[in-house]
Design a protein around this motif. Structure first.
Motif, short mmCIF file in Angstrom:
data_model
loop_
_atom_site.label_atom_id
_atom_site.label_comp_id
_atom_site.label_asym_id
_atom_site.label_seq_id
_atom_site.Cartn_x
_atom_site.Cartn_y
_atom_site.Cartn_z
N GLY A 21 0.82 -1.21 0.00
CA GLY A 21 0.00 0.00 0.00
C GLY A 21 0.85 1.26 0.00
O GLY A 21 0.56 2.22 -0.73
N VAL A 22 1.89 1.27 0.82
CA VAL A 22 2.81 2.41 0.85
C VAL A 22 3.43 2.62 -0.52
O VAL A 22 3.51 3.75 -1.03
CB VAL A 22 3.91 2.18 1.91
CG1 VAL A 22 5.00 3.23 1.80
CG2 VAL A 22 3.31 2.20 3.31
N PHE A 351 2.48 -2.09 15.59
CA PHE A 351 1.43 -1.26 16.17
C PHE A 351 0.45 -0.89 15.08
O PHE A 351 0.72 -1.07 13.88
CB PHE A 351 2.00 -0.01 16.86
CG PHE A 351 2.75 0.93 15.95
CD1 PHE A 351 2.11 2.02 15.38
CD2 PHE A 351 4.10 0.75 15.67
CE1 PHE A 351 2.80 2.90 14.55
CE2 PHE A 351 4.79 1.62 14.85
CZ PHE A 351 4.14 2.70 14.29
N LEU A 352 -0.70 -0.39 15.47
CA LEU A 352 -1.75 -0.03 14.53
C LEU A 352 -1.94 1.48 14.50
O LEU A 352 -1.73 2.15 15.52
CB LEU A 352 -3.06 -0.72 14.92
CG LEU A 352 -3.07 -2.24 14.78
CD1 LEU A 352 -4.33 -2.83 15.39
CD2 LEU A 352 -2.92 -2.68 13.33
N PRO A 353 -2.30 2.02 13.36
CA PRO A 353 -2.48 3.48 13.26
C PRO A 353 -3.57 3.97 14.20
O PRO A 353 -4.69 3.45 14.19
CB PRO A 353 -2.84 3.70 11.79
CG PRO A 353 -3.30 2.37 11.29
CD PRO A 353 -2.55 1.34 12.08
N GLY A 354 -3.24 4.96 15.01
CA GLY A 354 -4.17 5.50 15.99
C GLY A 354 -3.79 5.15 17.42
O GLY A 354 -4.30 5.76 18.36
N GLN A 355 -2.88 4.20 17.61
CA GLN A 355 -2.45 3.85 18.94
C GLN A 355 -1.48 4.90 19.49
O GLN A 355 -0.97 5.75 18.75
CB GLN A 355 -1.80 2.46 18.95
CG GLN A 355 -2.79 1.33 18.69
CD GLN A 355 -2.18 -0.03 18.90
OE1 GLN A 355 -1.19 -0.40 18.27
NE2 GLN A 355 -2.78 -0.81 19.81
N LYS A 436 -4.46 -10.35 7.72
CA LYS A 436 -4.55 -9.20 6.83
C LYS A 436 -5.29 -8.07 7.53
O LYS A 436 -6.21 -8.32 8.32
CB LYS A 436 -5.26 -9.58 5.53
CG LYS A 436 -4.47 -10.52 4.64
CD LYS A 436 -5.19 -10.80 3.32
CE LYS A 436 -4.35 -11.69 2.43
NZ LYS A 436 -5.04 -11.97 1.13
N PRO A 437 -4.92 -6.81 7.24
CA PRO A 437 -5.60 -5.69 7.88
C PRO A 437 -7.00 -5.49 7.32
O PRO A 437 -7.26 -5.75 6.14
CB PRO A 437 -4.70 -4.49 7.54
CG PRO A 437 -4.00 -4.90 6.29
CD PRO A 437 -3.82 -6.37 6.37
N THR A 438 -7.91 -5.07 8.19
CA THR A 438 -9.28 -4.79 7.79
C THR A 438 -9.71 -3.44 8.34
O THR A 438 -9.08 -2.89 9.25
CB THR A 438 -10.25 -5.88 8.31
OG1 THR A 438 -10.23 -5.87 9.75
CG2 THR A 438 -9.85 -7.25 7.81
N ILE A 462 -4.79 3.56 6.25
CA ILE A 462 -5.69 3.01 5.23
C ILE A 462 -5.00 3.01 3.87
O ILE A 462 -5.12 2.05 3.10
CB ILE A 462 -7.00 3.83 5.21
CG1 ILE A 462 -7.85 3.46 6.43
CG2 ILE A 462 -7.78 3.61 3.92
CD1 ILE A 462 -9.00 4.39 6.69
N GLY A 463 -4.24 4.07 3.59
CA GLY A 463 -3.47 4.09 2.35
C GLY A 463 -2.30 3.14 2.37
O GLY A 463 -2.03 2.43 1.41
N ALA A 464 -1.59 3.09 3.50
CA ALA A 464 -0.40 2.25 3.60
C ALA A 464 -0.74 0.77 3.46
O ALA A 464 0.08 0.00 2.94
CB ALA A 464 0.30 2.50 4.93
#
Length: 564
Positions: A21-22, A351-355, A436-438, A462-464
């Protein structure tokens, strides 16, 4: 933003690293020609050093030739053609296999300003052509990540002295001598050329602290692959074809070692080097050493702040993720009162985006001996497998002891302690079965002030992770004054690029506070929204009440406080 911008080997490498995605987002930076309007011709003409990868198609060997010259030895004849003077080529034997159609890749690099440009193509003229001996037909231009460039200032050859020492002798062999091995171990930079048949050549750069290149045997060296931009031009070519060339330049003595051979990417090594999740192993088949080949010299000004510490030859202890030493590598002024601080840690963390991340500071003037603070990570990891760079975006706060100290006194190279990464404020999750990310089908991101940071990280994530086709996003951000908007141009760009992304910003000094009626008009599909709200406490209370009243289920409203 298309996978078609990359060849199958690059896509395979991106999949292994979890950065597809990146890379798709960065594909917009790839062009089929130079841009004179952007000064690419001026940049090349000013360089006295560059690196050129070429492929001997008859014996399938790849060589990297350092170019030592004067201003003008690299000349952009047009946006599709670059002329390279024979006066800057130290080993003219390369011209023996250069013929029309030979794959070439030129890496123009300004070591002082940490700027590099990668230009791929093929030869359209060989042999002696006046001053210029090689003409490169440009097929692809890409600006490259500057993170690991160790900064140097050139000390050019004195007036009247040529850049090349014509009396230097070339020593050829198939193995590293003891002296060669000492040469290798003290290097902080290498230049690597790779080749994908039917695609072309690539020339790239690797940097680190001295010792990051290890001599495994007289015919084998290896080095860590640190976190880059996720496109994997080098590793992607090696996924397709294992031929490579490696060149080392001793900038203090003007000596070089050029090597050709085979290279493989070890994706499973994790732990052999700090700051790296893979390594490249290079097996030498032939090498050329030339001592004092250039009369130029370079003074090292500083190492890249992103370089991990080289901690010997043993495996790195990865039993515990925390604590880790976090080193400040970059400071970005976002607005008058907001700065982003980028830290580098030695071991990759998932880690996940937003943490959020928790840091320990010692001996802040006016504070306790130990001060602990928590901030949301405003950037996404560049891979679902984790990252070793962490961004926090910090607003100057009234009476904010640590925040104000960061704004006023933090300097690149400063070390703090990372205690952990936690938090539930993320719309991105990882499927337990597929890994996989959701992301939710309907996503509402609502923020005020510096509360934008977790939502900004989620948009970037989301983009990455290539999730933009799987979600309908409504992002609403409230700011008192327009001058305080953060990442406005980025959010506007993403709202145009993503298929279902509505971005709205409200300037409360002009438009007043966001009302329930206005919110209702902005938010579609209320019953199915997963809403993430972040900002001052009263703002979150009001927005939560409004969202529930317009039909968003209370259990689907997630909040996080920023009043610390």
């Amino acid at each position: 933003m298309s996978d078609s911008s990359y060849h199958p080997g690059e896509l395979a490498a991106q999949d292994k690293a979890g950065t597809r995605g990146v890379a798709a987002e960065l594909a917009v930076g790839k062009h089929s020609a130079l841009s004179f309007a952007s000064g690419h011709d001026v940049f090349l003409a000013a360089q006295s050093f560059a690196a050129l990868a070429s492929v001997d198609l008859k014996n399938e060997s790849v060589w990297v030739t350092p170019l030592f010259g004067q201003s003008g030895d690299l000349a952009a004849i047009s946006e599709k053609e670059i002329a390279i003077s024979r006066d800057c080529i130290p080993n003219l034997d390369m011209l023996n296999f250069i013929e029309p159609g030979t794959p070439l890749s030129l890496l123009g690099i300004d070591l002082n300003r940490r700027i590099r440009h990668r230009i791929n193509g093929y030869t359209i003229a060989g042999g002696d052509n006046g001053k210029h001996s090689v003409s490169l037909q440009v097929t692809e231009y890409t600006p490259n990540c500057p993170k690991y460039i160790n900064r140097r200032d050139i000390i050019p050859a004195s007036d009247g002295t040529p850049s090349l020492n014509k009396n230097a002798r070339a020593e050829t062999r198939t193995r590293l001598t003891e002296d060669d091995q000492t040469f290798v171990r003290k290097m902080d930079t290498l230049w690597i050329g790779t080749y994908a048949p039917g695609i072309g050549a690539d020339c790239n750069h690797r940097g680190g602290k001295p010792g990051f290149i290890r001599v495994i045997s007289p015919s084998t060296i290896e080095w860590p692959e640190y976190r880059g931009n996720g496109t994997f031009f080098t590793s992607g070519n090696l996924e397709s074809y294992d031929r490579a060339g490696v060149t080392l330049v001793d900038f203090e003595s003007g000596s070089i070692i050029q090597m050709t051979g085979r290279a493989t990417v070890d994706w499973e090594h994790d732990g052999c080097y700090e700051g790296a999740s893979r390594k490249i192993v290079f097996h030498i088949t032939n090498l050329v050493r030339m001592n004092e080949i250039t009369n130029h010299r370079w003074k090292r000004l500083d190492y890249s702040p992103y370089n991990p510490v080289v901690s010997g030859t043993g495996n790195v202890d990865t039993e515990s993720e925390y604590p880790q030493v976090a080193t400040l590598a970059k400071i970005v002024d976002e607005t008058e009162n907001v700065k982003t601080f980028r830290f580098v840690i030695p071991r990759r963390i998932s880690f996940l985006p937003g943490q959020y991340a928790t840091f320990e500071f010692n001996n802040i003037p006016g504070g306790e001996a130990i001060e602990v603070r928590t901030w949301t990570l405003s950037e996404t990891p560049n891979s679902i497998n984790g990252d070793n760079t962490l961004d926090i975006t910090v607003k100057r706060m009234p009476n904010g002891l640590v925040t104000n100290w960061l704004h006023d006194y933090a300097e690149v190279g400063m070390e703090v302690k990372l205690l952990g990464i936690q938090g539930e404020m993320t719309a991105v999750s990882v499927d337990e079965n597929t890994q996989k990310p959701t992301v939710p089908k309907h996503l509402l991101l609502l923020s005020a002030g510096i509360g934008i940071t977790p939502n900004l990280a989620m948009i970037r994530g989301i983009g990455a992770f290539s999730l933009q086709d799987q979600t309908d996003i409504t992002m609403i951000h409230i700011e008192r004054y327009e001058k305080d908007l953060i990442s406005q141009s980025e959010l506007l760009r993403r709202s145009k690029q993503y298929p279902h992304f509505q971005y709205i910003h409200v300037i409360s000094s002009k438009e007043g506070r966001l009302t329930k009626g206005a919110l209702k008009k902005m938010v579609p599909n209320t019953a199915s929204q997963q809403a993430y709200v972040c900002g001052p406490t009263q703002f979150m209370r009001d927005m939560t009440e409004y969202l529930v009243s317009i039909g968003v289920p209370a259990g689907q409203v997630h909040t996080e406080s920023f009043e610390f």
